[in-house]
Scaffold this active site. Structure first.
Site, PDB file in Angstrom:
ATOM      1  CG  HIS A 193      46.579  40.453  45.809  1.00 37.89           C
ATOM      2  ND1 HIS A 193      45.790  40.512  44.682  1.00 37.89           N
ATOM      3  CD2 HIS A 193      46.046  41.323  46.680  1.00 37.89           C
ATOM      4  CE1 HIS A 193      44.825  41.363  44.895  1.00 37.89           C
ATOM      5  NE2 HIS A 193      44.952  41.875  46.100  1.00 37.89           N
ATOM      6  CD  GLU A 436      38.479  45.348  37.380  1.00 35.38           C
ATOM      7  OE1 GLU A 436      39.672  45.337  37.729  1.00 35.38           O
ATOM      8  OE2 GLU A 436      37.534  45.148  38.174  1.00 35.38           O
ATOM      9  CG  ASP A 460      42.047  42.495  36.856  1.00 36.31           C
ATOM     10  OD1 ASP A 460      42.680  41.426  36.747  1.00 36.31           O
ATOM     11  OD2 ASP A 460      41.535  42.878  37.911  1.00 36.31           O
ATOM     12  CB  CYS A 507      42.913  52.567  41.233  1.00 42.53           C
ATOM     13  SG  CYS A 507      41.712  51.382  40.627  1.00 42.53           S
TER      14      CYS A 507
END
Ligand code: PEP
Ligand code: MG
Length: 586
Positions: A193, A436, A460, A507
């Site tokens: 992140h 994912e 992921d 995405c």
């Protein structure tokens, strides 16, 4: 001094040249002094002044974070402010100064350490997490008392390149953007992140350098290249000249690409590709607009949950944030908002148990379906906001169709309740599933019966297909988006979605990498969503690459035996199609 080259993982492109500021993990040695009895009043005043300064600094950081990233993240600082007023923390410190005649820093260190140790032994996860807040606050207070306030990264006096062991998403979000030219961390992986946040803020960054804080010292001259992950310490004059040239060329190319935001993302043989933005908060809409995003392909709602005061966002908070995003984009542009996806590498807020969760645990939809008190306020907020634009809802971490069916049922029931109560809710809001989890990608045809669209979360998906933790720098080199196994899974998804006429978007961060994006286009992914700053480069790629060529490239890539072979082949193709570099405007 000899020049030195260190390599890490380049996660946010751009060249930065400047002076290093190395952020210490702790505050170093704290002196233990015995005061004369007559000095204790002055020492107490020094403590009070330090507390006031920390309080002011926390407020400043909170306001800055609120402006830059949104209220959700700003509330991370609430818990620290509460500790500053807590007698359980302050009284023992005062007693050490008054009764034991200890200096303020020693008293703060001793009391802070005792409290942290006590909290670490508590069974309750929420209370245990308070120990981390005490540690952060104690360090802050010690820095002020010891005159080490320079490592605050939100208000720096001069331009620096920050070198730190690690940076939390909150620290990254509040970096002083006027003065932080770039940053390097020892820890972290490409899709952590912190890396995503660096790209969102458009700050050149390298993560996963292992030992940067050992080899670089505050004041060292450094060059950081966030595209290829290189850090040059003590560069010679010629190298610095070369990198200045690169930096200027990079900025010029960026400006040139940005000026083409009105250009359509259409391949030379007439295939339109939709380029959407990934956002973390309503504040990033401006960047999406600046770079010409056609809509929002992924709004990560997690930041609304990062409140350290233990409270979860209520319906009103959800509603306001989503309405702000929907109103900020053009009325017809789609805004895809993902329901809460906490867990895994995304730390849980304290109210949900705090800190780390297993990568295979109660992530995303699993948690939402298991706890109505979590899901309901978010869905009510989403549905009420749907009256203000073109909302799509995407469900994270779907493993099987029953989860989609259950979620749709609940969303439908909540919509009925709202309408019955006279609230406006849009008709037929598209509801999609993130792909994912590997097992979900193998039953796409069954999921297709229950969704309005798919969104592939490669961050992921790759992590789980290759068994490589996306945040672990020790295995970052094994995180291979172009592994043939990954390509085959993506090919299978694209083929089934096409056969079933289900709209498909992707995405993950790979959509922003021209090398991988070229292969994705050829596999049939015609809607890509990415960090806003990456859109111009990918638009340029699309405008220069005929779809017929992309398809040939993708089919050949699928026949190759390993990630290295695919990468070499893809690179040779990219260079053949963009001999002047893919960043050069076509
Ligand atoms: C993904 O997994 O690719 C994704 C887009 O979501 P996140 O990075 O938030 O897990
Ligand atoms: Mg994901």
């Amino acid at each position: 001094m000899d020049s030195m080259l260190r390599e890490g993982i380049g996660v946010s492109p751009g060249v930065a040249i400047g002076t290093a500021l190395v952020v210490e993990r702790g505050v170093g040695e704290v002196p233990e002094l015995t005061l004369a009895p007559s000095a204790s009043a002055a020492e107490m005043a020094r403590l009070d002044a330090a507390i006031e300064r920390v309080r002011r600094e926390l407020l400043d950081v909170e306001q800055l974070a609120g402006r830059e990233v949104g209220e959700g993240i700003a509330q991370i600082f609430d818990a620290q402010k509460m500790i500053l007023d807590d007698h359980g923390f302050l009284n023992p410190i005062r007693a050490q100064i008054n009764d034991d005649l200890r200096n303020a820093e020693w008293a703060v260190q001793v009391v802070g350490a005792e409290l942290q140790a006590r909290f670490a032994r508590i069974d309750d996860a929420y209370l245990r997490a308070r120990g981390a807040d005490i540690e952060t606050l104690t360090t802050h207070l010690l820095r002020v008392l010891l005159g080490q306030s320079a490592s605050r990264l939100d208000s720096l006096g001069e331009p620096v390149i920050v070198v730190a062991y690690d940076m939390s998403p909150a620290q990254t979000a509040t970096l002083d953007r006027d003065h932080v030219l770039g940053f390097v961390t020892d820890a972290g992986g490409r899709t952590s992140h912190t890396a995503i946040m660096a790209r969102a803020l458009e700050i050149p960054a390298i993560v996963g350098m292992h030992d940067a804080t050992e080899h670089v010292h505050t004041g060292d001259r450094v060059i950081l290249d966030g595209a290829d992950g290189r850090l040059i310490v003590h560069p010679d004059k010629a190298t610095e000249r070369e990198y200045r040239h690169r930096r200027d060329a990079y900025r010029e190319r960026e400006a040139e690409l940005a000026s083409q935001r009105e250009h359509e993302a259409v391949t030379p043989d007439g295939h339109t590709i939709t380029l959407h933005a990934n956002l973390e908060s309503a504040h990033e809409i401006e960047a999406a607009r600046r770079h010409g995003a056609a809509g929002v392909g992924l709004f990560r709602s997690e930041f609304l949950y990062l409140r350290a005061d233990g409270r979860l966002p209520d319906e009103e908070r959800h509603f306001k944030e989503y309405r702000a995003v929907l109103e900020a984009v053009a009325a017809t542009a789609p805004v895809t908002i993902r329901t809460m996806d906490l867990g895994g590498d995304k730390n849980l807020p304290d109210a949900l148990g705090g800190e780390h969760d297993s990568l295979l645990g109660l992530r995303g939809i699993r948690r939402s379906l298991g706890d109505g008190s979590l899901f309901e306020p978010q869905v009510r907020g989403l549905l009420r906001a749907s009256a203000y634009g073109n909302l799509r809802i995407v469900l994270p971490f779907i493993t099987e169709a029953a989860e989609v069916v259950a979620a749709r049922q609940r969303i439908g029931d909540i919509a009925d309740d709202l309408r019955a109560a006279g609230e406006a809710v849009a008709d037929d809001i598209p509801i999609g599933a993130m792909l994912e989890v590997p097992a979900a990608t193998m039953i796409v045809e069954h999921l297709a019966d229950h969704v309005d669209f798919f969104s592939v979360g490669t961050n992921d998906l790759i992590q789980y297909l290759l068994a490589v933790d996306r945040t672990n720098d020790a295995v970052a080199h094994l995180y291979e988006p172009l592994h043939p196994g990954v390509l085959r899974v993506l090919d299978g998804i694209a083929t089934t979605a096409r056969e079933r006429s289900v709209p498909l978007s992707l995405c993950g961060e790979v959509a922003a990498d021209p090398l991988t994006a070229m292969v994705l286009l050829g596999l049939g992914f015609d809607e890509l969503s990415m960090t806003p700053g990456s859109i111009p480069v990918i638009r340029n790629l699309v405008r220069g690459l005929p779809m017929s060529e992309a398809r040939l490239i993708a089919s050949h890539a699928l026949t190759l035996p390993g990630a290295r072979e695919v990468e070499e082949f893809a690179l040779s193709q990219l260079m053949a199609h963009f001999p002047g570099g893919f960043l050069v405007a076509g």
